[in-house]
Design a protein around this motif. Structure first.
Motif, PDB file in Angstrom:
ATOM      1  N   GLN A 317      18.423 136.364  30.755  1.00  0.00           N
ATOM      2  CA  GLN A 317      17.525 137.481  30.995  1.00  0.00           C
ATOM      3  C   GLN A 317      17.717 138.605  29.981  1.00  0.00           C
ATOM      4  N   ASP A 318      18.933 138.788  29.531  1.00  0.00           N
ATOM      5  CA  ASP A 318      19.249 139.896  28.624  1.00  0.00           C
ATOM      6  C   ASP A 318      20.190 139.386  27.537  1.00  0.00           C
ATOM      7  N   PRO A 319      19.655 138.645  26.542  1.00  0.00           N
ATOM      8  CA  PRO A 319      20.515 137.985  25.548  1.00  0.00           C
ATOM      9  C   PRO A 319      21.445 138.925  24.793  1.00  0.00           C
ATOM     10  N   GLU A 320      21.074 140.193  24.638  1.00  0.00           N
ATOM     11  CA  GLU A 320      21.910 141.099  23.849  1.00  0.00           C
ATOM     12  C   GLU A 320      23.263 141.374  24.510  1.00  0.00           C
ATOM     13  N   ARG A 321      23.405 141.053  25.788  1.00  0.00           N
ATOM     14  CA  ARG A 321      24.699 141.234  26.445  1.00  0.00           C
ATOM     15  C   ARG A 321      25.736 140.246  25.916  1.00  0.00           C
ATOM     16  N   VAL A 322      25.276 139.228  25.182  1.00  0.00           N
ATOM     17  CA  VAL A 322      26.221 138.300  24.555  1.00  0.00           C
ATOM     18  C   VAL A 322      27.121 139.037  23.573  1.00  0.00           C
ATOM     19  N   LEU A 323      26.687 140.201  23.083  1.00  0.00           N
ATOM     20  CA  LEU A 323      27.496 140.966  22.143  1.00  0.00           C
ATOM     21  C   LEU A 323      28.828 141.399  22.741  1.00  0.00           C
ATOM     22  N   ASP A 324      28.954 141.319  24.055  1.00  0.00           N
ATOM     23  CA  ASP A 324      30.228 141.652  24.689  1.00  0.00           C
ATOM     24  C   ASP A 324      31.300 140.601  24.385  1.00  0.00           C
ATOM     25  N   PHE A 325      30.863 139.404  23.935  1.00  0.00           N
ATOM     26  CA  PHE A 325      31.790 138.286  23.778  1.00  0.00           C
ATOM     27  C   PHE A 325      31.984 137.972  22.291  1.00  0.00           C
ATOM     28  N   THR A 326      32.696 138.820  21.609  1.00  0.00           N
ATOM     29  CA  THR A 326      32.853 138.679  20.157  1.00  0.00           C
ATOM     30  C   THR A 326      33.805 137.557  19.763  1.00  0.00           C
ATOM     31  N   ALA A 327      34.516 136.950  20.733  1.00  0.00           N
ATOM     32  CA  ALA A 327      35.425 135.849  20.414  1.00  0.00           C
ATOM     33  C   ALA A 327      34.729 134.496  20.452  1.00  0.00           C
ATOM     34  N   VAL A 328      33.437 134.482  20.751  1.00  0.00           N
ATOM     35  CA  VAL A 328      32.719 133.219  20.922  1.00  0.00           C
ATOM     36  C   VAL A 328      32.680 132.433  19.605  1.00  0.00           C
ATOM     37  N   ARG A 329      32.863 131.108  19.719  1.00  0.00           N
ATOM     38  CA  ARG A 329      32.823 130.217  18.558  1.00  0.00           C
ATOM     39  C   ARG A 329      31.564 129.352  18.561  1.00  0.00           C
ATOM     40  N   ARG A 330      31.103 128.974  19.743  1.00  0.00           N
ATOM     41  CA  ARG A 330      29.900 128.162  19.866  1.00  0.00           C
ATOM     42  C   ARG A 330      28.905 128.925  20.737  1.00  0.00           C
ATOM     43  N   LEU A 331      27.683 129.099  20.197  1.00  0.00           N
ATOM     44  CA  LEU A 331      26.662 129.873  20.886  1.00  0.00           C
ATOM     45  C   LEU A 331      25.356 129.085  20.884  1.00  0.00           C
ATOM     46  N   ARG A 332      24.840 128.851  22.071  1.00  0.00           N
ATOM     47  CA  ARG A 332      23.598 128.094  22.185  1.00  0.00           C
ATOM     48  C   ARG A 332      22.507 128.989  22.771  1.00  0.00           C
ATOM     49  N   LEU A 333      21.492 129.277  21.929  1.00  0.00           N
ATOM     50  CA  LEU A 333      20.351 130.077  22.354  1.00  0.00           C
ATOM     51  C   LEU A 333      19.092 129.228  22.466  1.00  0.00           C
ATOM     52  N   ALA A 334      19.217 127.938  22.340  1.00  0.00           N
ATOM     53  CA  ALA A 334      18.067 127.034  22.253  1.00  0.00           C
ATOM     54  C   ALA A 334      17.067 127.278  23.372  1.00  0.00           C
ATOM     55  N   GLY A 335      15.794 127.386  22.984  1.00  0.00           N
ATOM     56  CA  GLY A 335      14.725 127.531  23.951  1.00  0.00           C
ATOM     57  C   GLY A 335      14.536 128.925  24.496  1.00  0.00           C
ATOM     58  N   ASN A 336      15.403 129.878  24.159  1.00  0.00           N
ATOM     59  CA  ASN A 336      15.263 131.233  24.675  1.00  0.00           C
ATOM     60  C   ASN A 336      14.259 131.988  23.822  1.00  0.00           C
ATOM     61  N   ARG A 337      13.119 132.312  24.407  1.00  0.00           N
ATOM     62  CA  ARG A 337      12.032 132.937  23.662  1.00  0.00           C
ATOM     63  C   ARG A 337      11.891 134.421  23.994  1.00  0.00           C
ATOM     64  N   ARG A 338      12.922 134.998  24.592  1.00  0.00           N
ATOM     65  CA  ARG A 338      12.861 136.418  24.906  1.00  0.00           C
ATOM     66  C   ARG A 338      13.172 137.249  23.665  1.00  0.00           C
ATOM     67  N   SER A 339      12.577 138.416  23.609  1.00  0.00           N
ATOM     68  CA  SER A 339      12.707 139.234  22.404  1.00  0.00           C
ATOM     69  C   SER A 339      14.159 139.618  22.140  1.00  0.00           C
ATOM     70  N   GLY A 340      14.967 139.770  23.199  1.00  0.00           N
ATOM     71  CA  GLY A 340      16.358 140.138  23.006  1.00  0.00           C
ATOM     72  C   GLY A 340      17.129 139.101  22.221  1.00  0.00           C
ATOM     73  N   ALA A 341      16.746 137.818  22.346  1.00  0.00           N
ATOM     74  CA  ALA A 341      17.420 136.770  21.586  1.00  0.00           C
ATOM     75  C   ALA A 341      17.165 136.941  20.095  1.00  0.00           C
ATOM     76  N   GLY A 342      15.953 137.326  19.747  1.00  0.00           N
ATOM     77  CA  GLY A 342      15.658 137.573  18.336  1.00  0.00           C
ATOM     78  C   GLY A 342      16.457 138.728  17.779  1.00  0.00           C
ATOM     79  N   ARG A 343      16.617 139.789  18.563  1.00  0.00           N
ATOM     80  CA  ARG A 343      17.403 140.937  18.108  1.00  0.00           C
ATOM     81  C   ARG A 343      18.879 140.561  18.008  1.00  0.00           C
ATOM     82  N   LEU A 344      19.316 139.672  18.891  1.00  0.00           N
ATOM     83  CA  LEU A 344      20.701 139.219  18.842  1.00  0.00           C
ATOM     84  C   LEU A 344      20.992 138.511  17.526  1.00  0.00           C
ATOM     85  N   LEU A 345      20.040 137.722  17.034  1.00  0.00           N
ATOM     86  CA  LEU A 345      20.242 136.996  15.779  1.00  0.00           C
ATOM     87  C   LEU A 345      20.489 137.952  14.619  1.00  0.00           C
ATOM     88  N   ALA A 346      19.876 139.129  14.676  1.00  0.00           N
ATOM     89  CA  ALA A 346      20.052 140.090  13.590  1.00  0.00           C
ATOM     90  C   ALA A 346      21.453 140.694  13.572  1.00  0.00           C
TER      91      ALA A 346
END
Length: 377
Positions: A317-346
């Motif tokens: 629902q809120d992909p930008e909250r993934v920024l809380d997890f800076t230790a992540v090594r594998r991240l799967r955003l497949a199929g997420n078409r919400r605008s927050g996912a696009g901003r997360l990529l930046a």
């Protein structure tokens, strides 16, 4: 036919002014008949149209009707129902006060139109449709709702663009090839609905965004200069009935054959217009459980090395909250078409340990603005 006149008494003058006193002291009022016609080039020189209008020369160089002062309209202002000589392009060099509704739409055969108000615009409601620009360099103050829609056959069609300073309305409904740009703050007491079309549709707010609820479809982009002060902001997939049941009030859902969710979106828009809530008081059990799980993960973010947004619906629902997890090594955003996912990529540079990223079947990033005129393409 609606009566269109100037009103010079004290009450009318006060109604045409923003709260806190006059913005333009001593400026004269004009009647509907008090106007001049100027060429598009002259309008560009005097009012710098290209700063806000995507076709400052009107596409075909059509002349512009200019009102040189504050204009008060009794009744509605409808660009399609005014006298035959009503032009495609209008500038009000002052405040525009409309007792009824503003309806501004494209002309025959998709003819482009623009309306520019250099001061404030006040109206009971505002409806914008088709290939048009409405620019309010002051504030847009609406007692009812603001609705903008443009559903072109071609994804590259020009759409409807509304640009203003502050925007205060009871609700805002945006649908299709629509861009709403607010240079100040946006207040929508009953809520905001944004429905994308052909991976287009955006709301950009430079200042605070305050609303009881913000409901957007996956293809719609929302950005604000400060954290949104919404009661709740949910991004929905109108085709995912299970997710909708977790978010939308049950009385708005039914068993009709609506695979694309168009009828549901219309019901949500009608509920907002009627001042009714559209979201459940609390998320459904699956989303609630996911939110609890995400809360547990956030308590130990350094231990989280793998995230799949399809598995964590609250994060989806809120992909930008993934920024809380800076230790992540594998991240799967497949199929997420919400605008927050696009901003997360930046902001992928904020994941120093990221080794694997899945972005298949995601929505395209929002288009940049044109370097010449600043219009969002």
């Amino acid at each position: 036919m609606h009566e269109l006149t100037a009103d010079t008494d004290a009450a009318a003058e006060a109604a045409a002014r923003p709260p806190g006193g006059p913005r333009h002291s001593g400026r004269r009022h004009v009647s509907f008949k008090e106007h001049q016609v100027i060429e598009a080039g002259v309008a560009e020189e005097r009012f710098a149209l290209s700063a806000d209008v995507k076709c400052p020369h009107g596409g075909s160089g059509l002349p512009v009707r200019l009102y040189g002062g504050d204009l008060r309209i009794r009744g509605d202002l409808d660009s399609e129902r005014t006298p035959p000589r009503w032009p495609a392009h209008v500038i009000v060099d002052g405040d525009l006060a409309i007792d009824g509704s503003l309806d501004w739409g494209e002309g025959d055969y998709g003819q482009y139109k623009f309306l520019l108000v250099t001061g404030d615009l006040r109206a009971h409601s505002v409806h914008i449709s088709g290939c048009v620009d409405v620019v309010v360099r002051g504030d847009l103050l609406v007692t009812g709702g603001v609705s903008c829609g443009s559903l072109g056959d071609d994804p590259l069609d020009d759409g409807a663009v509304l640009t203003t300073g502050n925007l205060h309305a009871r609700f805002v409904s945006l649908h299709g090839h629509v861009d709403l740009m607010v240079r100040g703050d946006l207040q929508a007491a009953d809520g905001i609905l944004g429905r994308g079309w052909d991976d287009r549709g955006s709301l950009r707010v430079a200042g605070p965004l305050r609303a009881a609820a913000v409901v957007t479809t996956e293809e719609f982009t929302v950005t604000s200069g400060s954290p949104a002060e919404a009661g709740r902001h949910v991004a929905i997939d109108l085709r995912d009935r299970k997710e909708l049941a977790e978010l939308i009030r049950p009385d708005l859902l039914d068993d009709t054959d609506d695979p694309l969710g168009r009828e549901l979106a219309d019901r949500v828009a009608a509920a907002l217009a009627a001042g009714m809530p559209v979201l459940r008081d609390t998320p459904g059990p699956q989303l609630a459980a996911s939110a609890d799980e995400v809360a547990r993960l956030r308590a130990r973010p350094e231990e989280v090395t793998e995230l799949d947004l399809a598995m964590h619906r609250a994060l989806s629902q809120d992909p930008e909250r993934v920024l809380d997890f800076t230790a992540v090594r594998r991240l799967r955003l497949a199929g997420n078409r919400r605008s927050g996912a696009g901003r997360l990529l930046a902001r992928l540079g904020e994941f120093p340990h990221l080794k694997e990223l899945d972005i298949s079947n995601m929505a395209p990033a929002p288009s940049p603005s044109c370097p010449t005129c600043g219009y969002w393409t």
